[in-house]
Design an enzyme around this catalytic site. Structure first.
Site, PDB file in Angstrom:
ATOM      1  N   LEU A   8     -13.471  -3.215  13.050  1.00 32.20           N
ATOM      2  CA  LEU A   8     -12.675  -2.649  11.959  1.00 32.20           C
ATOM      3  C   LEU A   8     -13.154  -1.240  11.632  1.00 32.20           C
ATOM      4  CD1 LEU A   8     -12.268  -5.736   9.628  1.00 32.20           C
ATOM      5  CD2 LEU A   8     -11.070  -5.124  11.752  1.00 32.20           C
ATOM      6  N   ALA A   9     -12.225  -0.314  11.722  1.00 29.64           N
ATOM      7  CA  ALA A   9     -12.595   1.097  11.528  1.00 29.64           C
ATOM      8  C   ALA A   9     -11.462   1.878  10.883  1.00 29.64           C
ATOM      9  CB  ALA A   9     -12.958   1.722  12.864  1.00 29.64           C
ATOM     10  N   ARG A  15     -16.991   7.425   0.423  1.00 31.07           N
ATOM     11  CA  ARG A  15     -18.309   7.796  -0.095  1.00 31.07           C
ATOM     12  C   ARG A  15     -19.093   8.726   0.838  1.00 31.07           C
ATOM     13  NH1 ARG A  15     -20.320   1.897  -1.476  1.00 31.07           N
ATOM     14  NH2 ARG A  15     -18.659   1.417   0.016  1.00 31.07           N
ATOM     15  N   ASN A 226     -22.342   3.596   4.302  1.00 28.81           N
ATOM     16  CA  ASN A 226     -21.311   3.970   3.334  1.00 28.81           C
ATOM     17  C   ASN A 226     -21.495   5.396   2.843  1.00 28.81           C
ATOM     18  OD1 ASN A 226     -20.009   1.434   3.350  1.00 28.81           O
ATOM     19  ND2 ASN A 226     -21.534   0.626   1.947  1.00 28.81           N
ATOM     20  N   ALA A 378     -41.683  42.733  34.632  1.00 26.44           N
ATOM     21  CA  ALA A 378     -41.468  42.670  33.185  1.00 26.44           C
ATOM     22  C   ALA A 378     -40.325  43.596  32.782  1.00 26.44           C
ATOM     23  CB  ALA A 378     -42.743  43.079  32.465  1.00 26.44           C
ATOM     24  N   ALA A 421     -40.973  51.206  38.976  1.00 28.08           N
ATOM     25  CA  ALA A 421     -40.904  50.947  37.537  1.00 28.08           C
ATOM     26  C   ALA A 421     -39.849  51.855  36.917  1.00 28.08           C
ATOM     27  CB  ALA A 421     -42.266  51.194  36.902  1.00 28.08           C
TER      28      ALA A 421
HETATM   29  C1  UD1 Z   1     -17.604  -5.702   3.440  1.00 30.93           C
HETATM   30  C2  UD1 Z   1     -17.530  -7.202   3.168  1.00 30.93           C
HETATM   31  C3  UD1 Z   1     -18.797  -7.624   2.484  1.00 30.93           C
HETATM   32  C4  UD1 Z   1     -19.989  -7.274   3.344  1.00 30.93           C
HETATM   33  C5  UD1 Z   1     -20.000  -5.788   3.657  1.00 30.93           C
HETATM   34  C6  UD1 Z   1     -21.060  -5.469   4.657  1.00 30.93           C
HETATM   35  C7  UD1 Z   1     -15.165  -7.737   2.898  1.00 30.93           C
HETATM   36  C8  UD1 Z   1     -14.107  -8.050   1.918  1.00 30.93           C
HETATM   37  N1  UD1 Z   1     -16.381  -7.509   2.373  1.00 30.93           N
HETATM   38  O1  UD1 Z   1     -17.608  -5.041   2.195  1.00 30.93           O
HETATM   39  O2  UD1 Z   1     -18.813  -9.031   2.223  1.00 30.93           O
HETATM   40  O3  UD1 Z   1     -21.182  -7.660   2.696  1.00 30.93           O
HETATM   41  O4  UD1 Z   1     -18.748  -5.380   4.226  1.00 30.93           O
HETATM   42  O5  UD1 Z   1     -21.102  -4.100   4.918  1.00 30.93           O
HETATM   43  O6  UD1 Z   1     -14.928  -7.743   4.089  1.00 30.93           O
HETATM   44  N2  UD1 Z   1     -11.626  -1.746   6.869  1.00 30.93           N
HETATM   45  C9  UD1 Z   1     -10.436  -1.656   7.549  1.00 30.93           C
HETATM   46  N3  UD1 Z   1      -9.276  -1.853   6.849  1.00 30.93           N
HETATM   47  C10 UD1 Z   1      -9.258  -2.140   5.531  1.00 30.93           C
HETATM   48  C11 UD1 Z   1     -10.491  -2.238   4.850  1.00 30.93           C
HETATM   49  C12 UD1 Z   1     -11.660  -2.037   5.544  1.00 30.93           C
HETATM   50  O7  UD1 Z   1     -10.409  -1.417   8.737  1.00 30.93           O
HETATM   51  O8  UD1 Z   1      -8.163  -2.312   4.994  1.00 30.93           O
HETATM   52  C13 UD1 Z   1     -12.868  -1.527   7.624  1.00 30.93           C
HETATM   53  C14 UD1 Z   1     -13.638  -0.335   7.121  1.00 30.93           C
HETATM   54  O9  UD1 Z   1     -13.285   0.822   7.890  1.00 30.93           O
HETATM   55  C15 UD1 Z   1     -15.082  -0.736   7.386  1.00 30.93           C
HETATM   56  C16 UD1 Z   1     -15.065  -2.242   7.297  1.00 30.93           C
HETATM   57  O10 UD1 Z   1     -13.720  -2.650   7.425  1.00 30.93           O
HETATM   58  O11 UD1 Z   1     -15.509  -0.372   8.674  1.00 30.93           O
HETATM   59  C17 UD1 Z   1     -15.635  -2.780   5.997  1.00 30.93           C
HETATM   60  O12 UD1 Z   1     -14.912  -2.257   4.922  1.00 30.93           O
HETATM   61  P1  UD1 Z   1     -15.649  -1.788   3.595  1.00 30.93           P
HETATM   62  O13 UD1 Z   1     -14.645  -1.280   2.641  1.00 30.93           O
HETATM   63  O14 UD1 Z   1     -16.783  -0.910   3.925  1.00 30.93           O
HETATM   64  O15 UD1 Z   1     -16.176  -3.201   3.041  1.00 30.93           O
HETATM   65  P2  UD1 Z   1     -17.360  -3.435   2.043  1.00 30.93           P
HETATM   66  O16 UD1 Z   1     -16.879  -3.243   0.654  1.00 30.93           O
HETATM   67  O17 UD1 Z   1     -18.539  -2.703   2.467  1.00 30.93           O
HETATM   68 CA    CA Z   2     -19.066  -1.170   4.046  1.00 25.12          CA
END
Ligand code: UD1
Ligand code: CA
Length: 456
Positions: A8-9, A15, A226, A378, A421
């Site tokens: 997931l990215a 932040r 983050n 040199a 030189a």
């Molecule tokens: C999430 C977890 C939390 C865990 C933590 C660890 C959930 C609801 N919570 O929280 O339990 O302890 O990670 O770091 O999963 N992303 C998407 N699409 C979205 C939302 C997020 O692709 O709609 C991706 C973000 O790019 C990220 C990852 O999912 O790479 C995690 O999302 P983030 O918002 O950082 O979740 P946390 O609040 O950190």
């Molecule tokens: Ca996170």
């Protein structure tokens, strides 16, 4: 058994306070997501799927065909994100690993254990957890009285009691594919309007299906990024990991905390790295070299038994037994053959210095080919640029370039030629000939051995 990883990215990474998508920020030379992809690739049989959204074009451009892509148009939560990969993965895999692309320190070995845990689990989910005093905003792991997992509680909905829980959700999951896709459709929207992947735990438990937790003992691997503070922590941890690996492979590092080796750099045994050395990009260093201190090497190839002391190299090649520095600079296309000696305050660009060439002090060599055993005095300068174009200089073997010679290119100097030189050489110099002055003119032609014989 078919396994696919979904990374997931799609999130913005607000932040980070950056114009760059979070997962493209780098540690030790590679984007964060590169590490996640690498780890996933090592444990799965299929090309990973990356869910992207914010900065999707940029991510694709940087990562190219390292992954398959699913687009999440609106960031409606981690559960919703996984759903976007369904079309690519459903029916293609028996197990699905899901991780977040902002955890570069998570090792493939750990993902492998998570996969094994799920393979032994009669239930649909295995999760990775860790115990920590600082909760870092992570979801808390709630367990039943008998120790089995009950739920993952996100921090912002947690009760004061739940906030005290020290076991945290790392953010790596392994699912049985058969259950995952239907489970995702049962996630209900959260108070924040998002569909949380973590809710799947409660859903499985409510269906009477066991959820396994694999508890990690290495807190460092769980660093999720983050903020840029986290980024620097991950950088330090990754740097330590890389340096330790090189040391275990036979490289001496005098001061590992101050030695900066990027991911992918190769170093041979018995090479010694002195402090404040930076090895970057596509760089490889042979055996038995002395590198540093205060040395910067990028995209360069260095052979065996070389000494590079307080110097800067970019896009350069050193063969074996090359000795350079202090304060030498090699730019793109510099190629130093065996036993070249390059002393202080020299610069070489787009040039070949043949075996045994000596260039001791204060010189600039650009667009030049220099034959074996030639001495560059040199202050020698190849005047290779006329304001519009670069011109080549070809210097033969065993040539002696006198101190402070200006070589005005295009120019050829024959084997065993010599310059006095301060010569300003504007015309080609034949073999065995000494030129002097401004512009330099021939004053002596050295007799060859054969000529001597005839004369006698
Ligand atoms: C999430 C977890 C939390 C865990 C933590 C660890 C959930 C609801 N919570 O929280 O339990 O302890 O990670 O770091 O999963 N992303 C998407 N699409 C979205 C939302 C997020 O692709 O709609 C991706 C973000 O790019 C990220 C990852 O999912 O790479 C995690 O999302 P983030 O918002 O950082 O979740 P946390 O609040 O950190
Ligand atoms: Ca996170």
């Amino acid at each position: 058994m078919r396994t696919t990883a979904i990374l997931l990215a799609a999130g913005q990474g607000t932040r980070m306070k950056s114009h760059l998508p979070k997962v493209l920020h780098r540690i030790c030379g590679k984007p964060l997501v590169w590490y996640s992809l690498q780890a996933a690739r090592e444990v799965t049989s299929q090309e990973p799927v990356m869910v992207i959204g914010h900065g999707a074009d940029q991510v694709k451009q940087v990562m190219g065909d390292a992954a398959r892509y699913a687009i999440q148009e609106q960031q409606l939560g981690t559960g919703h994100a996984v759903m976007q990969a369904a079309d690519l993965v459903r029916g293609q895999a028996d197990f699905v690993l899901v991780t977040y692309a902002d955890m570069p320190l998570l090792r493939p070995e750990t993902l492998q254990k998570l996969l094994a845990t799920q393979q032994a689990n009669p239930g649909p989910i295995s999760i990775l957890t860790v115990f920590a005093d600082d909760p870092r905003g992570f979801g808390r792991i709630e367990r039943h009285a008998d120790g089995t997992v009950k739920a993952i509680v996100e921090e912002y909905v947690a009760s004061p009691g739940q906030l005290q829980i020290k076991e945290l959700n790392v953010g790596a999951y392994c699912f049985s594919a058969a259950w995952l896709w239907s489970g995702l459709t049962r996630i209900r929207v959260s108070p924040k309007g998002e569909y949380y992947l973590t809710d799947l735990v409660e859903i499985a438990v409510a269906e009477g299906l066991p959820v396994q937790a694999l508890v990690m003992d290495n807190l460092q691997e769980t660093i999720g990024i983050n903020t840029r503070v986290h980024l620097s922590e991950a950088e330090a941890a990754m740097r330590k990991r890389i340096n330790e690996q090189h040391m275990l492979n036979g490289v001496s590092i005098i001061d590992p905390v101050n030695t900066y080796i990027e991911t992918g750099v190769r170093i041979g045994v018995d090479t010694v790295l002195w402090p404040n050395t930076y090895l970057q990009g596509n760089t490889s260093i042979g055996e038995n070299c002395q590198i540093g201190p205060e040395t910067h090497i990028q995209n360069s190839t260095i052979g065996d038994h070389c000494k590079v002391f307080k110097s800067v190299l970019e896009g350069a090649v050193l063969e074996n037994h090359v000795d350079m520095g202090p304060f030498a600079r090699l730019r793109k296309g510099a190629h130093l053959a065996d036993h070249v000696h390059m002393g202080n305050f020299g610069e070489v660009k787009d040039s070949y210095l043949g075996p045994g060439v000596k260039m001791g002090h204060f010189s600039y060599i650009g667009n030049a080919q220099i034959g074996a055993e030639t001495n560059i005095g040199a202050g020698t300068i190849t005047c290779n640029y006329d304001g519009e174009k670069k011109h080549p200089t070809t210097i033969g073997e065993q040539v002696f370039i006198g101190s402070d010679t200006m070589l005005v290119a295009p120019l050829k100097i024959g084997n065993r030629g010599r310059t006095g030189a301060g010569a300003v050489v504007t015309k080609d110099v034949p073999e065995d000939t000494l030129v002097v002055g401004m512009p330099a003119r021939a004053i002596r032609r050295f007799k060859k051995e054969a000529d001597h014989d005839k004369a006698e």
